[in-house]
Design a protein around this motif. Structure first.
Motif, PDB file in Angstrom:
ATOM      1  N   TYR A  84     -53.504 -60.567 -56.443  1.00  0.00           N
ATOM      2  CA  TYR A  84     -54.674 -60.932 -57.240  1.00  0.00           C
ATOM      3  C   TYR A  84     -54.598 -60.290 -58.617  1.00  0.00           C
ATOM      4  O   TYR A  84     -54.159 -59.145 -58.755  1.00  0.00           O
ATOM      5  CB  TYR A  84     -55.971 -60.461 -56.565  1.00  0.00           C
ATOM      6  N   THR A  85     -55.071 -61.012 -59.612  1.00  0.00           N
ATOM      7  CA  THR A  85     -55.216 -60.498 -60.979  1.00  0.00           C
ATOM      8  C   THR A  85     -56.656 -60.711 -61.395  1.00  0.00           C
ATOM      9  O   THR A  85     -57.237 -61.774 -61.134  1.00  0.00           O
ATOM     10  CB  THR A  85     -54.274 -61.245 -61.949  1.00  0.00           C
ATOM     11  N   ARG A  86     -57.224 -59.715 -62.056  1.00  0.00           N
ATOM     12  CA  ARG A  86     -58.601 -59.855 -62.538  1.00  0.00           C
ATOM     13  C   ARG A  86     -58.722 -61.155 -63.333  1.00  0.00           C
ATOM     14  O   ARG A  86     -57.845 -61.522 -64.106  1.00  0.00           O
ATOM     15  CB  ARG A  86     -58.986 -58.682 -63.438  1.00  0.00           C
ATOM     16  N   THR A  87     -59.841 -61.817 -63.170  1.00  0.00           N
ATOM     17  CA  THR A  87     -60.085 -63.107 -63.814  1.00  0.00           C
ATOM     18  C   THR A  87     -59.823 -63.059 -65.312  1.00  0.00           C
ATOM     19  O   THR A  87     -59.168 -63.943 -65.865  1.00  0.00           O
ATOM     20  CB  THR A  87     -61.539 -63.561 -63.546  1.00  0.00           C
ATOM     21  N   GLY A  89     -49.135 -61.093 -62.860  1.00  0.00           N
ATOM     22  CA  GLY A  89     -48.735 -61.412 -61.491  1.00  0.00           C
ATOM     23  C   GLY A  89     -47.245 -61.656 -61.383  1.00  0.00           C
ATOM     24  O   GLY A  89     -46.603 -61.196 -60.436  1.00  0.00           O
ATOM     25  N   VAL A 100     -60.515 -55.531 -57.835  1.00  0.00           N
ATOM     26  CA  VAL A 100     -59.627 -56.587 -58.343  1.00  0.00           C
ATOM     27  C   VAL A 100     -59.658 -57.787 -57.405  1.00  0.00           C
ATOM     28  O   VAL A 100     -59.803 -58.938 -57.843  1.00  0.00           O
ATOM     29  CB  VAL A 100     -58.184 -56.068 -58.520  1.00  0.00           C
ATOM     30  N   GLY A 106     -54.257 -55.884 -61.843  1.00  0.00           N
ATOM     31  CA  GLY A 106     -53.682 -56.779 -60.845  1.00  0.00           C
ATOM     32  C   GLY A 106     -53.123 -55.982 -59.685  1.00  0.00           C
ATOM     33  O   GLY A 106     -52.721 -54.825 -59.859  1.00  0.00           O
ATOM     34  N   ASP A 142     -63.005 -59.708 -57.577  1.00  0.00           N
ATOM     35  CA  ASP A 142     -63.137 -60.443 -58.837  1.00  0.00           C
ATOM     36  C   ASP A 142     -62.271 -61.702 -58.814  1.00  0.00           C
ATOM     37  O   ASP A 142     -62.748 -62.800 -59.093  1.00  0.00           O
ATOM     38  CB  ASP A 142     -62.746 -59.542 -60.013  1.00  0.00           C
ATOM     39  N   ALA A 143     -61.012 -61.540 -58.463  1.00  0.00           N
ATOM     40  CA  ALA A 143     -60.075 -62.668 -58.493  1.00  0.00           C
ATOM     41  C   ALA A 143     -60.369 -63.705 -57.419  1.00  0.00           C
ATOM     42  O   ALA A 143     -60.149 -64.904 -57.626  1.00  0.00           O
ATOM     43  CB  ALA A 143     -58.651 -62.155 -58.340  1.00  0.00           C
ATOM     44  N   HIS A 172     -57.796 -61.430 -66.948  1.00  0.00           N
ATOM     45  CA  HIS A 172     -56.402 -61.156 -67.310  1.00  0.00           C
ATOM     46  C   HIS A 172     -55.426 -62.154 -66.687  1.00  0.00           C
ATOM     47  O   HIS A 172     -54.218 -61.955 -66.775  1.00  0.00           O
ATOM     48  CB  HIS A 172     -56.043 -59.722 -66.927  1.00  0.00           C
ATOM     49  N   GLN A 173     -55.945 -63.205 -66.084  1.00  0.00           N
ATOM     50  CA  GLN A 173     -55.064 -64.201 -65.482  1.00  0.00           C
ATOM     51  C   GLN A 173     -54.363 -65.001 -66.567  1.00  0.00           C
ATOM     52  O   GLN A 173     -54.893 -65.176 -67.664  1.00  0.00           O
ATOM     53  CB  GLN A 173     -55.860 -65.107 -64.549  1.00  0.00           C
ATOM     54  N   ALA A 195     -62.189 -67.375 -57.416  1.00  0.00           N
ATOM     55  CA  ALA A 195     -61.523 -68.659 -57.649  1.00  0.00           C
ATOM     56  C   ALA A 195     -61.446 -69.497 -56.380  1.00  0.00           C
ATOM     57  O   ALA A 195     -61.330 -70.725 -56.445  1.00  0.00           O
ATOM     58  CB  ALA A 195     -60.114 -68.429 -58.197  1.00  0.00           C
TER      59      ALA A 195
END
Length: 177
Positions: A81-84, A92, A16, A64, A19-20, A86-87, A23
């Motif tokens: 962090y939240t997986r891209t 969060g 996770v 997340g 991936d996040a 699922h943002q 950004a």
């Protein structure tokens, strides 16, 4: 579903985070970026230092993560962090709401000054940016960060009583920049 994670969840937590954290590539100073953003060893070090991870899980997949670390008389929000994919779905915010009840009187979070989305996330949930002198004081009191990271960071705080002067170990933010 929100649940407390264990060391056995380390690979999923790391997945996770990595991936996040994409950004941040090109946003934070290049001399502060590292590949991978966090290593397995760094994650184990954070857990050993007292970071308790909680996660949002759906259909047996961790989507997340967010950590809490009690340091002296405050609680630090760590590694949120939240997986891209699922943002922007509120995961969060729900994790933070759940964890707020586990914190002490004052919650602190440090993040990169250039991460406007992260700053906005915390401000929308009752955190306020502290001034530069207070930021430096808080980073020196509750974290151990390299000077370069201190320059590129901000600290946000919830309202609460001022910290007592208690002697206890500081925590590392995990960067070497």
């Amino acid at each position: 579903m929100i649940r407390q994670l264990s060391e056995a969840d380390g690979p999923a937590i790391l997945e996770v985070i990595l991936d996040a954290a994409t950004a941040y590539r090109g946003v934070i100073p290049a001399d502060c970026w590292q590949e991978p953003y966090m290593s397995e060893a760094e994650l184990r070090q954070e857990i050993a230092a007292g970071v308790e991870f909680f996660g949002w899980e759906e259909h047996a997949q961790l989507l997340g993560v967010m950590g809490l670390q009690h340091v002296r008389d405050v609680t630090l929000i760590r590694h949120a962090y939240t997986r891209t994919a699922h943002q922007g779905q509120g995961l969060g915010g729900r994790l933070l709401a759940q964890l707020r009840g586990r914190g002490r009187a004052r919650l602190l979070v440090g993040t990169w000054a250039a991460a406007a989305w992260a700053i906005r996330f915390y401000q929308q949930r009752g955190f306020s940016l502290v001034g530069p002198e207070e930021k430096d004081r808080l980073l020196s009191t509750y974290w151990t960060v390299p000077e370069r990271q201190r320059q590129a960071s901000v600290v946000l705080s919830t309202p609460g009583r001022p910290e007592a002067q208690v002697v206890a170990p500081r925590t590392r933010l995990g960067r070497t920049c």
